[in-house]
Enzyme design. Structure first.
Site, PDB file in Angstrom:
ATOM      1  CB  SER A  91       9.843   6.039  14.768  1.00 43.77           C
ATOM      2  OG  SER A  91       9.307   4.797  14.332  1.00 43.77           O
ATOM      3  CE1 TYR A 102      14.090   3.711  17.672  1.00 41.46           C
ATOM      4  CE2 TYR A 102      11.918   3.035  16.910  1.00 41.46           C
ATOM      5  CZ  TYR A 102      13.090   3.732  16.709  1.00 41.46           C
ATOM      6  OH  TYR A 102      13.268   4.447  15.556  1.00 41.46           O
TER       7      TYR A 102
END
Length: 308
Positions: free
Chosen positions: A147, A160
């Protein structure tokens, strides 16, 4: 997509997290190019539906394998089924990722632990299994889906973001080790998307008190295209799209400023969301909803924006 970025017919690709979002879109795209896709996820009925969809269209074949990537035995079985059916694995795509949204201290510790179990430990299980197979056959490509959070930490997504930073670090380390071992036929690439409109947001645990959202979400197709291209041309660190590339570059040059701006955007977006109760989403158990590539988040955000 240019022919140079297409996989060869008969290429064997394992895709985890294949029942929705980027995994589903990538499976459909690769199968259309003639690849044999082994699709893995927890939702067996959705895997079966996707298998039927792929089988009904011209192109490759699909083999469904129910898999929880946080269970190393499941991951080992996924590889075993693939090799038994096709004799090899050409590309392994570690795509599964779950999230827990909210201020770090408001999220139960068990939910943080589950994010790490899936996003980091699950990815390690997949990478270890794939590289063991690749070394036995002398070649292969491992794609880890990170990400932009792998590079730029993001408020309201602490565990995350931490897991995705670890994904990029793992990929880099693996490439170093492969070079030292003389394994020139094995490559490891990491895809770094901006926020993408997929069912990930619906499936995330959410303790923010508001519907999950992020500014200027990307269409999933640009990331799917990048993943497909990386199957034949992997890059160690590959930000996808203009926003991810700009954020990545900015963080290298102005890290503190980039992080402050990132936090400001995250806080502003949370405040725009409609009030919702806390939920564990699908991080422990699958949800029936969210089986498409597109998550419908941008449409919902447009409606919320009219309320402000």
């Amino acid at each position: 997509m240019s022919a140079s970025h297409e996989v060869s017919a008969g290429t064997v690709v394992v895709i985890t997290g294949a029942t929705s979002g980027l995994g589903r879109g990538t499976a459909l795209a690769l199968a259309a190019q003639g690849a044999h896709v082994v699709i893995a996820a927890r939702r067996g009925d959705v895997l079966d539906d996707l298998t039927e969809q792929i089988s009904a269209a011209p192109g490759g074949t699909a083999v469904p394998v129910i898999t929880d990537v946080s269970d190393p035995a499941d991951v080992a079985r996924l590889a075993s089924v693939t090799v038994k059916r096709f004799g090899r694995i050409d590309v392994w795509i570690d795509n599964v990722g779950v999230g827990a949204l909210g201020l770090f201290w408001d999220i139960p510790i068990d939910d943080h632990a589950r994010v790490i179990d899936v996003n980091l430990k699950g990815l390690i299980y997949g990478a270890h299994t794939a590289l063991t197979q690749f070394r036995s056959q002398g070649s292969g490509t491992l794609l880890n889906i990170g990400s932009i959070d792998s590079e730029v930490p993001l408020a309201y997504q602490a565990s995350y973001a931490a897991s995705k930073a670890a994904v990029l670090s793992l990929s880099r380390s693996l490439n170093e080790e492969l070079r030292l071992a003389g394994e020139d036929g094995i490559k490891v690439g990491t895809i770094l998307p901006w926020a993408v409109d997929t069912p990930w947001w619906t499936h995330a645990a959410n303790y923010s008190g508001h519907t999950p959202r992020m500014a200027a979400m990307d269409d999933p197709q640009i990331v799917i295209d990048a993943i497909v291209a990386a199957c034949t041309n992997p890059k160690e660190q590959q930000p996808v799209g203009p926003k991810a590339r700009a954020s990545n570059a900015s963080h290298h040059i102005f890290p503190a400023l980039t992080e402050r701006l990132s936090a400001k955007i995250a806080g502003s977006e949370v405040a725009k969301g409609a009030p919702v109760p806390h939920t564990t989403g699908s991080i422990y158990h699958p949800m029936d909803v969210g089986t498409t590539v597109d998550g419908g988040i941008r449409e919902r955000m447009k409606h919320e924006d009219t309320q402000h």
